[in-house]
Design a protein around this motif. Structure first.
Motif: not given
Length: 248
Positions: A221-248
């Motif tokens: 469970l602890g490892a899953g929390i760490e992995v999820t935090e890093s994965a979502l933080l990585l996802w939030s800074v991916l450049p491809v998201l700049q296009w997605f954000k324009t939809l909102w």
């Protein structure tokens, strides 16, 4: 409010009122508060990141990481190290996996995992500060989803024999679990819709634990929390998201 205080005490080093006549069985009822305690921790980490970021993005990232580790007591990092040590030494032997995970010493696999995880968070925090993608809601929602994952994995995965979580079972009302999921999804949709990928991350970790480990334990469970935090933080800074954000 005893269950909320216990959840804060269990997951953080934050000061709380002292509880008298504590019984260990009370811990089984505090799990539904985990996502909201995570949100509180995320607000604290964000405050230090933005404060230090006013001077330099690296300083902000470092302060955020230090508070991140301190306020959680490195609890989840310890789980990550134990799981990686077990996976590295088990060689597909389930008994050996559990034996290594129960060993209080940290091996070379665990040390490498800790270094890589802290570096990952430091760099991602710096990128988020540099590109102004770290909003007041980003980390709180990431922290909340990761800790929601812990109670979801506990509810749907079998417990590994001999694990510390066998000493008590989380009393998780499935209705509260669904309510937490809906509230988190609504907040995420309103504030940071790109993080709606979080349930997929949680499902991916559950699949990994079933396939590679055979179930869950406190370390998983602890490892899953760490992995999820890093994965979502990585996802939030991916450049491809700049296009997605324009939809909102």
């Amino acid at each position: 409010m005893r269950s909320l205080i216990l959840a804060i005490q269990f997951l953080t080093r934050l000061p709380t009122p002292q509880l008298r006549n504590f019984e260990q069985r009370e811990l089984t009822h505090c799990a539904p508060w985990f996502p909201w305690v995570g949100m509180l921790v995320g607000l604290l980490v964000t405050a230090f990141a933005l404060l230090g970021g006013r001077l330099d993005s690296w300083l902000g990232a470092l302060l955020a990481l230090l508070i991140w580790v301190w306020v959680t007591g490195a609890l989840h990092l310890d789980g990550l190290a134990d799981l990686v040590d077990g996976l590295g030494a088990a060689h597909r032997d389930p008994a050996r996996l559990l034996q290594v995970m129960r060993d209080p010493h940290v091996g070379s696999f665990g040390v490498i995992a800790l270094i890589m995880q802290c570096l990952c968070k430091l760099v991602l925090l710096r990128i988020a500060l540099n590109h102004a993608t770290l909003t007041l809601a980003t980390l709180p929602l990431i922290f909340a989803w990761a800790r929601f994952g812990a109670i979801a994995w506990s509810a749907f995965l079998p417990t590994l024999p001999g694990s510390s979580t066998e000493s008590f079972t989380w009393q998780i009302d499935k209705r509260l679990l669904i309510l937490n999921a809906l509230l988190l999804a609504a907040l995420t949709f309103y504030f940071v819709p790109t993080l709606l990928i979080a349930p997929l991350c949680l499902a991916a970790w559950a699949w990994f634990l079933r396939r590679k480990v055979g179930g869950m334990s406190g370390d998983c469970l602890g490892a899953g929390i760490e992995v999820t935090e890093s994965a979502l933080l990585l996802w939030s800074v991916l450049p491809v998201l700049q296009w997605f954000k324009t939809l909102w």
